[in-house]
Design a protein around this motif. Structure first.
Motif, PDB file in Angstrom:
ATOM      1  N   ALA A 198       0.827  -1.206   0.000  1.00  0.00           N
ATOM      2  CA  ALA A 198       0.000   0.000   0.000  1.00  0.00           C
ATOM      3  C   ALA A 198       0.860   1.254   0.000  1.00  0.00           C
ATOM      4  CB  ALA A 198      -0.924   0.000   1.218  1.00  0.00           C
ATOM      5  N   ALA A 199       1.952   1.220   0.762  1.00  0.00           N
ATOM      6  CA  ALA A 199       2.850   2.382   0.828  1.00  0.00           C
ATOM      7  C   ALA A 199       3.491   2.665  -0.516  1.00  0.00           C
ATOM      8  CB  ALA A 199       3.918   2.139   1.885  1.00  0.00           C
ATOM      9  N   LEU A 200       3.998   1.621  -1.172  1.00  0.00           N
ATOM     10  CA  LEU A 200       4.701   1.808  -2.443  1.00  0.00           C
ATOM     11  C   LEU A 200       3.749   2.223  -3.560  1.00  0.00           C
ATOM     12  CD1 LEU A 200       7.137  -1.252  -2.316  1.00  0.00           C
ATOM     13  CD2 LEU A 200       7.740   1.167  -2.074  1.00  0.00           C
ATOM     14  N   PHE A 201       2.643   1.486  -3.705  1.00  0.00           N
ATOM     15  CA  PHE A 201       1.724   1.783  -4.797  1.00  0.00           C
ATOM     16  C   PHE A 201       0.876   3.017  -4.506  1.00  0.00           C
ATOM     17  CE2 PHE A 201       2.979  -2.429  -5.956  1.00  0.00           C
ATOM     18  CZ  PHE A 201       2.833  -2.492  -7.328  1.00  0.00           C
ATOM     19  N   GLY A 202       0.480   3.180  -3.246  1.00  0.00           N
ATOM     20  CA  GLY A 202      -0.285   4.362  -2.888  1.00  0.00           C
ATOM     21  C   GLY A 202       0.538   5.625  -3.050  1.00  0.00           C
TER      22      GLY A 202
ATOM     23  N   PHE B 275       5.552   0.221  13.136  1.00  0.00           N
ATOM     24  CA  PHE B 275       5.515  -0.390  11.809  1.00  0.00           C
ATOM     25  C   PHE B 275       4.696   0.459  10.844  1.00  0.00           C
ATOM     26  CE2 PHE B 275       3.483  -3.368   8.752  1.00  0.00           C
ATOM     27  CZ  PHE B 275       4.640  -3.739   8.067  1.00  0.00           C
ATOM     28  N   VAL B 276       3.553   0.944  11.291  1.00  0.00           N
ATOM     29  CA  VAL B 276       2.721   1.804  10.447  1.00  0.00           C
ATOM     30  C   VAL B 276       3.459   3.085  10.099  1.00  0.00           C
ATOM     31  CG1 VAL B 276       0.641   3.259  10.441  1.00  0.00           C
ATOM     32  CG2 VAL B 276       0.510   0.887  11.214  1.00  0.00           C
ATOM     33  N   ILE B 277       4.200   3.629  11.050  1.00  0.00           N
ATOM     34  CA  ILE B 277       4.960   4.853  10.802  1.00  0.00           C
ATOM     35  C   ILE B 277       6.037   4.616   9.753  1.00  0.00           C
ATOM     36  CG2 ILE B 277       6.554   6.512  11.840  1.00  0.00           C
ATOM     37  CD1 ILE B 277       4.948   6.152  14.454  1.00  0.00           C
ATOM     38  N   VAL B 278       6.747   3.483   9.860  1.00  0.00           N
ATOM     39  CA  VAL B 278       7.785   3.162   8.879  1.00  0.00           C
ATOM     40  C   VAL B 278       7.176   3.033   7.487  1.00  0.00           C
ATOM     41  CG1 VAL B 278       9.418   1.396   8.125  1.00  0.00           C
ATOM     42  CG2 VAL B 278       9.348   2.078  10.526  1.00  0.00           C
ATOM     43  N   CYS B 279       6.055   2.328   7.387  1.00  0.00           N
ATOM     44  CA  CYS B 279       5.389   2.178   6.091  1.00  0.00           C
ATOM     45  C   CYS B 279       4.899   3.529   5.566  1.00  0.00           C
ATOM     46  CB  CYS B 279       4.216   1.206   6.210  1.00  0.00           C
ATOM     47  SG  CYS B 279       4.704  -0.511   6.495  1.00  0.00           S
ATOM     48  N   SER B 280       4.455   4.388   6.452  1.00  0.00           N
ATOM     49  CA  SER B 280       3.993   5.716   6.048  1.00  0.00           C
ATOM     50  C   SER B 280       5.148   6.557   5.522  1.00  0.00           C
ATOM     51  CB  SER B 280       3.326   6.419   7.230  1.00  0.00           C
ATOM     52  OG  SER B 280       2.191   5.702   7.671  1.00  0.00           O
ATOM     53  N   ILE B 281       6.315   6.408   6.136  1.00  0.00           N
ATOM     54  CA  ILE B 281       7.502   7.112   5.648  1.00  0.00           C
ATOM     55  C   ILE B 281       7.886   6.607   4.266  1.00  0.00           C
ATOM     56  CG2 ILE B 281       9.978   7.449   6.036  1.00  0.00           C
ATOM     57  CD1 ILE B 281       9.379   7.463   9.041  1.00  0.00           C
ATOM     58  N   VAL B 282       7.755   5.304   4.045  1.00  0.00           N
ATOM     59  CA  VAL B 282       8.015   4.735   2.712  1.00  0.00           C
ATOM     60  C   VAL B 282       7.063   5.344   1.686  1.00  0.00           C
ATOM     61  CG1 VAL B 282       7.900   2.622   1.325  1.00  0.00           C
ATOM     62  CG2 VAL B 282       8.970   2.579   3.587  1.00  0.00           C
ATOM     63  N   ALA B 283       5.788   5.492   2.061  1.00  0.00           N
ATOM     64  CA  ALA B 283       4.806   6.090   1.157  1.00  0.00           C
ATOM     65  C   ALA B 283       5.172   7.534   0.826  1.00  0.00           C
ATOM     66  CB  ALA B 283       3.409   6.030   1.784  1.00  0.00           C
ATOM     67  N   ALA B 284       5.551   8.302   1.851  1.00  0.00           N
ATOM     68  CA  ALA B 284       5.920   9.708   1.636  1.00  0.00           C
ATOM     69  C   ALA B 284       7.168   9.813   0.775  1.00  0.00           C
ATOM     70  CB  ALA B 284       6.139  10.397   2.976  1.00  0.00           C
ATOM     71  N   ALA B 285       8.140   8.942   1.014  1.00  0.00           N
ATOM     72  CA  ALA B 285       9.369   8.976   0.225  1.00  0.00           C
ATOM     73  C   ALA B 285       9.093   8.613  -1.228  1.00  0.00           C
ATOM     74  CB  ALA B 285      10.393   8.009   0.823  1.00  0.00           C
TER      75      ALA B 285
END
Length: 214
Positions: A124-128, A186-196
């Motif tokens: 979700a982070a990468l594609f979103g 974990f959610v925060i890390v994934c959210s950072i991946v999404a923002a990046a």
């Protein structure tokens, strides 16, 4: 763009020029950018992730209070339209308002038509993030944005030469820092991946010296 006689090529609803979009092209570009962004937001929301900018603030309020994301996102952007009008012009402001309004409506409507039975937070982070970034890229190329920090980032790129993606990344990290109050590590890390992913998409693909159509 001027023709052989030194006169500007007329641009109408359908007719465009090499350096200017037609009205029809702007409508299509803004609609497409908003649709991509809304789908990306839907993916992030389904995985209960966050993002930066006013969208990130919208997620924070949605998760902590249960308020409608679309309504919060639309409302948070209202103060930025004055900066957009003063610094980037009426056309940019109208296009941005339209993009924000359409995206806000779509984020409320899409969950009734699209559901994800299985959606890993990393996916979700990468594609979103990629979808939102691509949507914003389309909006930027039609002289629009998703409001909020995007207006400030685009303004600084045009006025100071700062890359919009990197400016927005710095602002987004400030918003993500607030997520420590409502999300797991974990959610925060994934959210950072999404923002990046979102901001690298902008930083790599959006340069005013390569794409100058208005």
């Amino acid at each position: 763009m001027a023709n052989a006689d030194g006169q500007k090529t007329p641009v109408g609803f359908w007719a465009s020029a090499s350096d200017r979009h037609s009205i029809a092209e702007d409508i299509q570009g803004i609609a497409a950018g908003s649709m991509l962004a809304a789908l990306g937001v839907t993916m992030l929301a389904s995985a209960e992730l966050l993002i930066g900018g006013t969208a990130g603030l919208g997620f924070l309020l949605r998760y902590s209070t249960g308020l409608s994301f679309g309504l919060v996102f639309f409302s948070l952007n209202l103060p930025f339209y004055w900066l957009a009008y003063r610094r980037l012009g009426l056309a940019f402001t109208v296009k941005t308002f339209s993009a924000v309004a359409f995206t806000s409506v779509l984020t409320e409507v899409l969950p009734a038509f699209i559901t994800f039975e299985t959606l890993h937070p990393v996916v979700a982070a990468l594609f979103g993030g990629l979808l939102i970034g691509t949507g914003m890229l389309a909006l930027f190329r039609h002289r629009a944005s998703l409001g909020g920090f995007g207006i400030l980032a685009l303004y600084l790129q045009e006025r100071a030469g700062w890359r919009a993606g990197f400016v927005q990344l710095a602002l987004d990290l400030l918003v993500l820092a607030l997520s420590f109050f409502v999300a797991t590590p974990f959610v925060i890390v994934c959210s950072i991946v999404a923002a990046a992913t979102l901001n690298l998409t902008l930083a790599i693909n959006h340069r005013t010296d390569r794409y100058i159509v208005r």
